[in-house]
Write a protein that holds these residues in place. Structure first.
Motif, short mmCIF file in Angstrom:
data_model
loop_
_atom_site.label_atom_id
_atom_site.label_comp_id
_atom_site.label_asym_id
_atom_site.label_seq_id
_atom_site.Cartn_x
_atom_site.Cartn_y
_atom_site.Cartn_z
N ASN A 179 -42.30 -3.12 -33.24
CA ASN A 179 -41.17 -3.79 -33.89
C ASN A 179 -40.08 -4.15 -32.88
OD1 ASN A 179 -42.39 -3.62 -36.37
ND2 ASN A 179 -41.23 -1.83 -37.03
N SER A 214 -38.90 -7.93 -32.05
CA SER A 214 -37.49 -8.27 -32.29
C SER A 214 -36.85 -8.82 -31.03
CB SER A 214 -36.72 -7.03 -32.77
OG SER A 214 -37.20 -6.62 -34.02
N ILE A 259 -38.04 -12.36 -30.42
CA ILE A 259 -37.38 -13.31 -31.32
C ILE A 259 -35.99 -13.66 -30.80
CG2 ILE A 259 -36.35 -13.53 -33.62
CD1 ILE A 259 -38.82 -11.88 -34.65
#
Length: 74
Positions: free
Chosen positions: A14, A18, A21
């Motif tokens: 994760n 993240s 992104i």
């Protein structure tokens, strides 16, 4: 112990996604760099003993889909 490792794996997964992104939104991660990151994360999933595991195959499919979205949004 296995549950702790799984939780750590999910947290790392994760966090990496993240970060990718955010970097893509800021134009600090190119398409080639994003593909390279995807390849690095996929490599352990394709190792002998992992590639035939249905759970690993599902994880690879999810990884592929998430990186496709990251590239699309970038």
């Amino acid at each position: 112990m296995l549950e702790a490792q799984q939780a750590l794996d999910v947290a790392a997964f994760n966090g990496i996604l993240s970060l990718a992104i955010v970097l893509r939104k800021r134009k600090l991660l190119t398409d080639a760099e994003t593909k390279s990151l995807h390849d690095i994360m996929s490599q352990p999933l394709s190792l002998a003993g992992n590639a035939d595991n249905p759970v690993v195959q599902d994880a690879q499919q999810n990884l592929d889909q998430l990186f496709a979205l990251i590239v699309e949004r970038g």
